[in-house]
Design a protein around this motif. Structure first.
Motif, mmCIF file in Angstrom:
data_model
loop_
_atom_site.group_PDB
_atom_site.id
_atom_site.type_symbol
_atom_site.label_atom_id
_atom_site.label_comp_id
_atom_site.label_asym_id
_atom_site.label_seq_id
_atom_site.Cartn_x
_atom_site.Cartn_y
_atom_site.Cartn_z
ATOM 1 N N ARG B 95 -42.842 23.808 -9.547
ATOM 2 C CA ARG B 95 -41.637 23.013 -9.773
ATOM 3 C C ARG B 95 -40.416 23.588 -9.085
ATOM 4 N NH1 ARG B 95 -41.140 21.569 -16.125
ATOM 5 N NH2 ARG B 95 -42.856 20.084 -16.290
ATOM 6 N N GLU B 96 -40.253 24.922 -9.161
ATOM 7 C CA GLU B 96 -38.986 25.513 -8.744
ATOM 8 C C GLU B 96 -39.113 26.481 -7.577
ATOM 9 O OE1 GLU B 96 -35.973 25.031 -9.497
ATOM 10 O OE2 GLU B 96 -36.378 23.512 -11.008
ATOM 11 N N LEU B 97 -39.874 27.542 -7.831
ATOM 12 C CA LEU B 97 -39.773 28.669 -6.915
ATOM 13 C C LEU B 97 -40.294 28.330 -5.532
ATOM 14 C CD1 LEU B 97 -40.631 31.546 -9.349
ATOM 15 C CD2 LEU B 97 -38.460 31.026 -8.292
ATOM 16 N N ALA B 98 -41.388 27.592 -5.468
ATOM 17 C CA ALA B 98 -41.925 27.314 -4.132
ATOM 18 C C ALA B 98 -40.917 26.532 -3.287
ATOM 19 C CB ALA B 98 -43.254 26.585 -4.224
ATOM 20 N N TYR B 151 -40.708 18.343 8.805
ATOM 21 C CA TYR B 151 -42.148 18.337 8.500
ATOM 22 C C TYR B 151 -42.608 19.678 7.950
ATOM 23 C CZ TYR B 151 -42.438 14.120 11.378
ATOM 24 O OH TYR B 151 -42.256 12.876 11.891
ATOM 25 N N CYS B 152 -42.029 20.762 8.461
ATOM 26 C CA CYS B 152 -42.597 22.074 8.163
ATOM 27 C C CYS B 152 -42.304 22.544 6.742
ATOM 28 C CB CYS B 152 -42.067 23.118 9.144
ATOM 29 S SG CYS B 152 -42.877 22.988 10.730
ATOM 30 N N LEU B 153 -41.127 22.220 6.217
ATOM 31 C CA LEU B 153 -40.775 22.816 4.932
ATOM 32 C C LEU B 153 -41.741 22.427 3.817
ATOM 33 C CD1 LEU B 153 -38.993 24.833 3.782
ATOM 34 C CD2 LEU B 153 -37.276 23.132 3.318
ATOM 35 N N PRO B 154 -42.121 21.143 3.647
ATOM 36 C CA PRO B 154 -43.093 20.825 2.600
ATOM 37 C C PRO B 154 -44.423 21.543 2.796
ATOM 38 C CG PRO B 154 -42.159 18.820 3.509
ATOM 39 C CD PRO B 154 -41.633 19.940 4.323
ATOM 40 N N VAL B 155 -44.857 21.648 4.048
ATOM 41 C CA VAL B 155 -46.122 22.346 4.309
ATOM 42 C C VAL B 155 -46.008 23.802 3.870
ATOM 43 C CG1 VAL B 155 -47.667 23.128 6.128
ATOM 44 C CG2 VAL B 155 -46.756 20.820 6.204
ATOM 45 N N LEU B 156 -44.899 24.439 4.268
ATOM 46 C CA LEU B 156 -44.705 25.836 3.888
ATOM 47 C C LEU B 156 -44.615 25.985 2.374
ATOM 48 C CD1 LEU B 156 -42.142 26.906 6.626
ATOM 49 C CD2 LEU B 156 -44.499 27.645 6.422
ATOM 50 N N ALA B 157 -43.942 25.038 1.715
ATOM 51 C CA ALA B 157 -43.786 25.131 0.260
ATOM 52 C C ALA B 157 -45.142 24.995 -0.431
ATOM 53 C CB ALA B 157 -42.816 24.062 -0.238
ATOM 54 N N ASP B 196 -45.426 17.265 -11.488
ATOM 55 C CA ASP B 196 -45.055 18.621 -11.092
ATOM 56 C C ASP B 196 -45.280 18.873 -9.603
ATOM 57 O OD1 ASP B 196 -44.356 19.262 -13.723
ATOM 58 O OD2 ASP B 196 -46.467 19.520 -14.214
ATOM 59 N N VAL B 197 -46.508 18.661 -9.145
ATOM 60 C CA VAL B 197 -46.812 19.007 -7.757
ATOM 61 C C VAL B 197 -46.049 18.101 -6.787
ATOM 62 C CG1 VAL B 197 -48.611 19.149 -6.016
ATOM 63 C CG2 VAL B 197 -49.075 19.910 -8.347
ATOM 64 N N LEU B 198 -46.167 16.808 -6.959
ATOM 65 C CA LEU B 198 -45.510 15.915 -5.994
ATOM 66 C C LEU B 198 -43.996 15.978 -6.111
ATOM 67 C CD1 LEU B 198 -47.757 12.776 -5.602
ATOM 68 C CD2 LEU B 198 -47.696 14.907 -4.332
ATOM 69 N N ASN B 199 -43.475 16.111 -7.333
ATOM 70 C CA ASN B 199 -42.024 16.263 -7.460
ATOM 71 C C ASN B 199 -41.545 17.529 -6.774
ATOM 72 O OD1 ASN B 199 -41.189 13.959 -8.671
ATOM 73 N ND2 ASN B 199 -41.297 14.749 -10.764
ATOM 74 N N GLY B 200 -42.319 18.608 -6.921
ATOM 75 C CA GLY B 200 -41.949 19.861 -6.266
ATOM 76 C C GLY B 200 -41.945 19.695 -4.757
ATOM 77 N N LEU B 201 -42.959 19.012 -4.240
ATOM 78 C CA LEU B 201 -43.013 18.820 -2.786
ATOM 79 C C LEU B 201 -41.898 17.882 -2.325
ATOM 80 C CD1 LEU B 201 -46.787 18.709 -1.915
ATOM 81 C CD2 LEU B 201 -45.140 20.546 -1.685
ATOM 82 N N PHE B 202 -41.541 16.929 -3.186
ATOM 83 C CA PHE B 202 -40.423 16.049 -2.825
ATOM 84 C C PHE B 202 -39.143 16.864 -2.672
ATOM 85 C CE2 PHE B 202 -36.856 13.298 -4.073
ATOM 86 C CZ PHE B 202 -36.947 12.379 -3.042
ATOM 87 N N ALA B 204 -39.032 19.880 -1.704
ATOM 88 C CA ALA B 204 -39.159 20.582 -0.421
ATOM 89 C C ALA B 204 -38.785 19.651 0.732
ATOM 90 C CB ALA B 204 -40.574 21.117 -0.242
ATOM 91 N N VAL B 205 -39.179 18.381 0.627
ATOM 92 C CA VAL B 205 -38.825 17.427 1.686
ATOM 93 C C VAL B 205 -37.305 17.294 1.790
ATOM 94 C CG1 VAL B 205 -38.937 15.013 2.358
ATOM 95 C CG2 VAL B 205 -40.977 16.146 1.519
ATOM 96 N N VAL B 206 -36.657 17.147 0.622
ATOM 97 C CA VAL B 206 -35.191 17.017 0.631
ATOM 98 C C VAL B 206 -34.542 18.271 1.212
ATOM 99 C CG1 VAL B 206 -33.155 16.752 -0.823
ATOM 100 C CG2 VAL B 206 -35.209 15.436 -1.312
ATOM 101 N N PHE B 207 -35.031 19.433 0.770
ATOM 102 C CA PHE B 207 -34.443 20.686 1.270
ATOM 103 C C PHE B 207 -34.650 20.811 2.780
ATOM 104 C CE2 PHE B 207 -35.312 22.798 -3.090
ATOM 105 C CZ PHE B 207 -34.284 22.050 -3.639
ATOM 106 N N GLY B 208 -35.837 20.437 3.242
ATOM 107 C CA GLY B 208 -36.111 20.526 4.675
ATOM 108 C C GLY B 208 -35.133 19.677 5.464
ATOM 109 N N PHE B 209 -34.897 18.487 4.959
ATOM 110 C CA PHE B 209 -33.951 17.567 5.596
ATOM 111 C C PHE B 209 -32.567 18.210 5.670
ATOM 112 C CE2 PHE B 209 -30.995 14.031 5.428
ATOM 113 C CZ PHE B 209 -31.548 13.128 6.302
ATOM 114 N N VAL B 210 -32.104 18.699 4.521
ATOM 115 C CA VAL B 210 -30.727 19.206 4.462
ATOM 116 C C VAL B 210 -30.570 20.491 5.285
ATOM 117 C CG1 VAL B 210 -28.976 20.137 2.926
ATOM 118 C CG2 VAL B 210 -30.270 18.127 2.255
ATOM 119 N N VAL B 211 -31.524 21.413 5.140
ATOM 120 C CA VAL B 211 -31.380 22.698 5.836
ATOM 121 C C VAL B 211 -31.400 22.491 7.355
ATOM 122 C CG1 VAL B 211 -32.455 24.929 6.287
ATOM 123 C CG2 VAL B 211 -32.301 24.084 3.959
#
Ligand SMILES: Nc1ncnc2c1ncn2[C@@H]1O[C@H](COP(=O)(O)OP(=O)(O)O)[C@@H](O)[C@H]1O
Ligand SMILES: [Mg+2]
Lengths: 271, 259, 150
Positions: B95-98, B151-157, B196-202, B204-211
């Motif tokens: 949920r959080e740390l990854a 693309y990379c951030l969700p994969v890495l997460a 949990d899993v898909l929300n967490g990856l979502f 990561a997608v948002v963070f990847g976009f913003v970063v």
């Protein structure tokens, strides 16, 4: 002012300001086709800026820059990219793409703008590299080149598409005397062999006088003198004389525009 | 009065920068995809941004998972519920740390490199040079880098989560002797794939976009001098870390909060 | 170039495998969930934190999921809709459903136990015998009342 028979670039009433400071005030410049025109002036007067205005990378506040009937500041993104295919620009630093080899750098404009087969691209690239004397360096990376070599590679890239207009931004600065001579010859020869128009921005007086057909001298946002090298040497104006002879004192200020020095010191002391 | 005017000018400057970043994003998003030229560039960037970040992600994931296992065990063993360690490790990771730690590491490792690279291209007039050759640097340079980060951030997460969970299992099951069956069963019972899993990856997608948006904009908009580039690089790391942490709160509240 | 392509391929593949591991090993997503289900309803006085997608179990083994929860306006009770796997076709009509908690404070789920009747529940039937969630406040309230009446 001497009218040219055939003008490739016609700049009329150009005004441009940067951060509120006027760089050009109502400037008129004509570039004759097929000739070498030099733009000279002290550094910081806006020579690079002028080239960027011609390239459409900056938009003037007022005035027109017409190249073969097309007013560059008014062009849309698409048309602008099209007209730039007819221009080659040699940047002050060379600006080679650091992640590509010398060969790929020169091939780059060909790859993006033509559908030529690899064999043809190879022939053209080697020909252009040969023209600047660097065919042997084709597999080197830009980081392995000296400054002068990098500029010659950049020149090969700038003429890869056989442009109608080549702009050189201070091609001579930072070159050793031999490389300078090579470059002067090269520009002259290329201009004759390929039949394009050249604009050279420079403050190296001797080299420029030797190579240019026509010279514009700009200072303080205005054209202060123009003419053939011979005419310019004979102009009887303090500003021109100062520049042509490289004197530190004269009407062209060495100082960036500022408040009176004494006033500023007094102000600081008061506050 | 003067200070007020200065404050206003500063605010307007920030607003203008935000506007410019929006314009760049717009150009990147609407740029007509040209698969023939774009694909090799994209691959190259995924390599730089993703593959080369893999080691730091795997190592951090492993250690964070192991620490979670250890801490969880020492807390939970007092209540006799040490078999819940698996659940705790997995939920906190997924949920959080990854997403958050991956995004922070990504900002430091790949984001700063993106800013510096683009900034240097600007300072050495490579971007201008592209423009003069008649190639749009937003498409050629910015777009592939942006999409690669996206693309990379969700994969890495996802990789971070998995490595972390196995790190937790290593400590919990193999070293501290939690019964393996209940470790995994508890985890599977409480972790939901969608919630949990898909929300967490979502996230990561948002963070990847913003970063990556922040990183490419800071590079493209930097003052093209060495100080300018170093300032822009610092700003990328600071701004994207803040953005990730703030957005994480908002997203968590929206996803897991009961309102 | 070749190396780049291969490593990027491996990288993306690792991402997909990681997602699969998260799905199967970590969240225990059961791919056999794709098998058909039938719908059963139950009414509870108080669902106390049960949500859609909570598990339905029998003797601790998952046999279905809660698919919807709404308020039954006539009876003023919560009506819980469950999807039970088709393979579980032995829930008798007198089965009972109870809302349970995983661990002391864990998530809520439904535990079903089978009765003695011969008839089995069919699609759309109700489980009549239900027991609501234990709500801590209610327990404390009862305890205090008992104390007071002593
Ligand atoms: N990006 C910029 N933003 C603001 N001012 C600039 C910028 N680039 C150049 N200038 C200013 O414009 C003037 C002209 O610059 P430039 O065209 O580079 O001069 P030159 O090439 O003649 O030496 C300089 O005074 C410089 O301070
Ligand atoms: Mg200059």
């Amino acid at each position: 002012m001497k009218p040219f028979e055939d003008v490739i670039i016609d700049i009329q009433g150009l005004s441009f300001a940067r951060s509120g400071r006027p760089i050009f005030r109502d400037v008129n410049i004509q570039i004759p086709r097929g000739k070498i025109t030099a733009i000279m002036g002290p550094s910081g007067t806006g020579k690079t800026t002028l080239l960027k205005l011609i390239g459409g990378q900056l938009k003037p506040a007022k005035g027109s820059i017409v190249m073969d009937g097309q007013n560059i500041p008014r062009l849309g993104r698409r048309e602008l990219f099209e007209i730039r295919e007819r221009m080659g620009m040699l940047f002050q630093s060379g600006a080679l793409f650091t992640d590509m080899s010398v060969y790929e750098n020169v091939a780059f404009p060909l790859r993006v703008h033509t559908d030529l087969p690899e064999q043809m691209i190879r022939d053209i690239v080697l020909m252009k590299l040969n023209a600047v004397g660097l065919r042997g360096a084709k597999d080197l990376m830009p980081s392995e080149l000296s400054g002068g070599m990098a500029r010659r590679v950049a020149l090969a890239r700038a003429i890869a598409l056989d442009p109608d207009l080549v702009m050189y931004d201070e091609p001579f600065t930072g070159q050793d005397p031999i490389a300078m001579g090579v470059l002067v010859n090269l520009i002259r020869r290329l201009n004759e062999a390929l039949g394009h128009t050249s604009i050279i921005v420079s403050h190296d007086i001797q080299e420029t006088l030797g190579i240019a057909d026509y010279i514009y001298l700009i200072a303080d946002g205005e054209v202060v003198a123009q003419g053939t090298p011979q005419e310019l040497k004979e102009v009887d104006s303090a500003k021109v004389k100062q520049f042509m002879q490289g004197l530190p004192d004269g009407p062209v200020p060495f100082h960036f525009p500022a408040a009176e020095y004494v006033d500023e010191l007094m102000q600081e002391a008061r506050s | 009065m003067n200070q007020l005017a200065q404050l206003g000018r500063g605010a307007l400057g920030k607003l203008a920068a935000f506007g410019r970043s929006g314009i760049i994003l717009g150009h990147v998003l609407v740029a007509k995809p040209q698969p023939r030229t774009m694909l090799p560039l994209l691959l190259q960037q995924i390599y730089f941004v993703g593959v080369l970040s893999l080691i730091i992600i795997v190592v951090s994931g492993l250690f964070i998972g192991m620490v979670l296992g250890l801490q969880g065990y020492t807390i939970l063993v007092d209540y006799g519920s040490e078999q819940a360690v698996g659940q705790m490790v997995a939920l906190s990771l997924v949920r959080e740390l990854a997403p958050v730690v991956t995004a922070l590491l990504f900002a430091g490792r790949a984001g700063s490199a993106l800013t510096a690279e683009i900034g240097l291209m600007k300072a050495t007039e490579q971007l201008s040079s592209l423009e003069m050759i008649g190639v749009d640097p937003l498409r050629r340079i910015i777009a592939p880098r942006f999409w690669a980060g996206f693309y990379c951030l969700p994969v890495l997460a996802a990789i971070f989560s998995v490595v972390g969970v196995y790190g937790g299992a290593l400590v919990g099951v193999d070293w501290l002797g939690i019964y393996e069956g209940s470790f995994w069963a508890n985890m599977q019972h409480s972790v939901d794939f969608f919630d949990d899993v898909l929300n967490g990856l979502f996230k990561a997608v948002v963070f990847g976009f913003v970063v990556t948006w922040i990183a490419v904009f800071q590079g493209y908009d930097c003052i093209p001098t060495s100080e300018g580039i170093s300032q822009a690089t610092t700003r990328t790391v600071v701004l994207s870390s803040l953005a990730v942490l703030a957005l994480d709160f908002v997203l968590t509240a929206l996803m897991f909060g009961d309102f | 170039m070749r190396i780049t392509e291969i490593s990027v391929g491996a990288f993306l593949l690792a991402g997909i495998i990681a997602l699969l591991v998260l799905a199967l090993n970590v969240s225990g997503l059961n791919l056999s969930n794709a098998e058909g289900t039938y719908t059963v309803y139950a009414r509870f006085e108080n669902i106390g934190g049960l949500t859609a997608r909570s598990k339905v179990t029998m003797s601790g083994v998952q046999i279905g999921r809660v698919s919807n929860i709404e308020l039954d306006e006539k009876m003023l009770m919560a009506r819980v809709e469950m999807q039970i796997f088709n393979s579980v076709d032995y829930l008798t009509t007198d089965s009972s459903a109870m809302i349970l908690t995983a661990g002391l404070l864990g998530e809520k789920y439904i535990g079903v136990s089978v009765g003695a009747e011969d008839d089995v529940l069919k699609d759309g039937d109700y489980i009549r015998d239900t027991q609501s969630a234990l709500v801590l406040e209610d327990l404390v309230g009862k305890f205090l009342l008992n104390k007071a009446s002593e």
